[in-house]
Write an enzyme that holds these catalytic residues in place. Sequence first.
Site, PDB file in Angstrom:
ATOM      1  N   LYS A 125      14.963  17.233 -11.693  1.00 40.68           N
ATOM      2  CA  LYS A 125      15.211  16.243 -10.518  1.00 40.68           C
ATOM      3  C   LYS A 125      16.449  15.370 -10.672  1.00 40.68           C
ATOM      4  CE  LYS A 125      13.179  12.971  -7.839  1.00 40.68           C
ATOM      5  NZ  LYS A 125      11.804  12.335  -7.154  1.00 40.68           N
ATOM      6  N   ARG A 178      15.920   6.202 -12.176  1.00 34.47           N
ATOM      7  CA  ARG A 178      17.001   7.358 -12.789  1.00 34.47           C
ATOM      8  C   ARG A 178      18.214   6.627 -12.860  1.00 34.47           C
ATOM      9  NH1 ARG A 178      13.918  12.373 -12.187  1.00 34.47           N
ATOM     10  NH2 ARG A 178      11.740  11.619 -11.442  1.00 34.47           N
ATOM     11  N   HIS A 204       4.766  14.657  -8.527  1.00 31.73           N
ATOM     12  CA  HIS A 204       5.344  14.054  -7.237  1.00 31.73           C
ATOM     13  C   HIS A 204       4.618  14.850  -6.217  1.00 31.73           C
ATOM     14  CE1 HIS A 204       7.957  12.869  -3.616  1.00 31.73           C
ATOM     15  NE2 HIS A 204       8.304  11.868  -4.533  1.00 31.73           N
ATOM     16  N   CYS A 230      11.792   6.070  -7.697  1.00 27.46           N
ATOM     17  CA  CYS A 230      12.293   7.235  -8.516  1.00 27.46           C
ATOM     18  C   CYS A 230      13.934   6.998  -8.983  1.00 27.46           C
ATOM     19  CB  CYS A 230      11.905   8.613  -8.360  1.00 27.46           C
ATOM     20  SG  CYS A 230      11.942   8.801  -6.222  1.00 27.46           S
ATOM     21  N   HIS A 283      18.382  13.646  -7.726  1.00 24.96           N
ATOM     22  CA  HIS A 283      18.067  12.277  -6.896  1.00 24.96           C
ATOM     23  C   HIS A 283      19.190  11.082  -6.872  1.00 24.96           C
ATOM     24  CE1 HIS A 283      14.663   9.974  -4.855  1.00 24.96           C
ATOM     25  NE2 HIS A 283      15.615  10.363  -3.878  1.00 24.96           N
ATOM     26  N   LYS A 291       3.216   2.570  -7.017  1.00 27.76           N
ATOM     27  CA  LYS A 291       4.701   2.967  -6.719  1.00 27.76           C
ATOM     28  C   LYS A 291       5.019   2.250  -5.541  1.00 27.76           C
ATOM     29  CE  LYS A 291       7.691   6.712  -5.264  1.00 27.76           C
ATOM     30  NZ  LYS A 291       7.870   8.239  -5.062  1.00 27.76           N
ATOM     31  N   ASP A 308       7.578  12.423 -12.811  1.00 32.08           N
ATOM     32  CA  ASP A 308       7.791  11.815 -11.580  1.00 32.08           C
ATOM     33  C   ASP A 308       6.633  11.375 -10.771  1.00 32.08           C
ATOM     34  OD1 ASP A 308       9.116  11.176  -9.068  1.00 32.08           O
ATOM     35  OD2 ASP A 308       9.913  13.231  -8.595  1.00 32.08           O
ATOM     36  N   ASP A 309       6.341  10.103 -10.833  1.00 29.94           N
ATOM     37  CA  ASP A 309       5.140   9.510 -10.171  1.00 29.94           C
ATOM     38  C   ASP A 309       3.936   9.396 -11.235  1.00 29.94           C
ATOM     39  OD1 ASP A 309       6.914   8.834  -8.158  1.00 29.94           O
ATOM     40  OD2 ASP A 309       5.744  10.128  -6.549  1.00 29.94           O
ATOM     41  N   ASP A 325       8.709   7.454 -14.038  1.00 29.39           N
ATOM     42  CA  ASP A 325       9.885   7.060 -13.356  1.00 29.39           C
ATOM     43  C   ASP A 325       9.444   5.846 -12.623  1.00 29.39           C
ATOM     44  OD1 ASP A 325       8.820   8.326 -11.306  1.00 29.39           O
ATOM     45  OD2 ASP A 325      10.581   9.226 -10.581  1.00 29.39           O
ATOM     46  N   ASN A 326       8.242   5.521 -12.446  1.00 30.88           N
ATOM     47  CA  ASN A 326       7.389   4.652 -11.520  1.00 30.88           C
ATOM     48  C   ASN A 326       6.023   4.586 -11.641  1.00 30.88           C
ATOM     49  OD1 ASN A 326       8.948   6.222  -8.972  1.00 30.88           O
ATOM     50  ND2 ASN A 326       6.672   6.282  -9.040  1.00 30.88           N
TER      51      ASN A 326
END
Length: 540
Positions: A116, A58, A214, A54, A118, A378, A16-17, A320-321
Amino acid sequence: MPGSPARPNFLVIVADDLGFSDLGAFGGEIATPNLDALALEGLRLTDFHVAPTCSPTRSMLLTGTDHHIAGIGSMAEAIAPEQIGQPGYEGYLNERVVALPELLREAGYQTLMAGKWHLGLTPELAPHARGFERSFSLLPGAANHYGFEPPYDESTPGILKSTPALYIEDDQFVEQLPEGFYSSDAFGDRLIQYLKERDQARPFFAYLPFSAPHWPLQAPAEVVAKYRGHYDAGPEALRQERLQRLKQLGLVAEDVQAHPVLALTQEWERLTPQQRAISARTMEVYAAMVERMDWNIGRVVDYLRRQGQLDNTFVIFLSDNGAEGALLEAFPKFGPNLQSFLDQHYDNSLDNIGNANSYVWYGPRWAQAATAPSRLFKAFTTQGGIRVPALLRYPELRRQQGQIDHSFATVMDITPTILDLAGVRHPGSRWRGREVAPLRGKSWLGWLSGETGAPHDEHHVTGWELFGMRAVRKGPWKAVYIPAPLGPESWQLYDLSKDPGEIHDLAKHEPAKLAALIEHWHEYAEETGVVLGRSPFQPD
């Protein structure tokens, strides 16, 4: 069928990030031995693309189609008034798509998830409702990694209103997190538990999407201590070190030009000694989060190796980004009381940063140390926001093992690739009596097996849009539109084969090329149902 080969297992891991150069195998100094081993045994992708943030990514990963179709046209937390009620802007994974775990479960796979989600906040929108037999999930986009929650009321900024009940196991909310909870450890623990308890006669699809690294930046103190003093030279020094290693590893060209850093924060040299110490500490904690995530990935991989399942498991890892460079205190969406609330309820003193009762992020300069040579980070449709590290390992496809590949690919390709390897056909436009969107991604099986030269040919077109930021790519050519106040509010044109940093705008020199790409973007927007709305980055 007697004598038929076993169907492969799948392990899909999402960070994540995570920044492009955070992993050792991608030029970083952070200790990531487990991911490095997977990368060096497998295939590193240098031109792999996702959505700018994110939840859109996903949704694309799990459906093989665009996030505007899948229900996350904008993040649920930032839907503009013009987008409310529009198809594709439900804020959760909608019924217009069929999810990968739904198809694999129907085909006999055991589907497992820890991490996660989301993609919906209620039990009827949770992972178990979209095909996962077993799941332990963080439902929203972020939460304290230790489950620490100060008292709050209606004046509390929305991003801080996360409670243990926002975790769910199968269809039941988790009302109380266990003592010693830490998100990455919990996700690793739970996935290993599910793998141990699984039906050994069935192949598995395991999804391990972390909420690290994140914000809030938090990690075990003993891991943070390993990085003490490592970042005291500041983000620009780190940026140059990583760029040099990227070149040495062959991940970027020797003559690459990096986009200049864009940031509203003060340069390192202008900070006071105390400000530098605090900034460096945030990066130390970030590094520790990445290392701890890698440690948990190693635990899962080691378990599969001991069980004799690793070499029959298609493993893919991605971020994810791009790295998170936002200054949350300056983000209108979070309101003017964010900093005052943090000052009242958290201890962000130097010695406490990284603990459960701290709440920090590291800002645009550290982020651009990780995204270089790309532009920004991001949330942007520039390369720094949408080009991410990705790697895969699957010894059955030996031609690609131990290699670096610079071919263009996207997160939408993962679902068709997994379905192809599993021998499962996507239903096309109808599934279980309802209309569903067809795949927009393309299977990599021909490319990975050596039958084709690249996942996509030079005529393939891919579009992006989020928060009014737009982009479209065909071959090496990319057009980008960044609205004010963060960009020029006009289309820019880049030849990424010569200018991966998006530095030299060719819009005035190649008007026909730009016009053709803009037309492609409008076709993409019509196909996917893009509804442009007010950007959450604009002041109220």
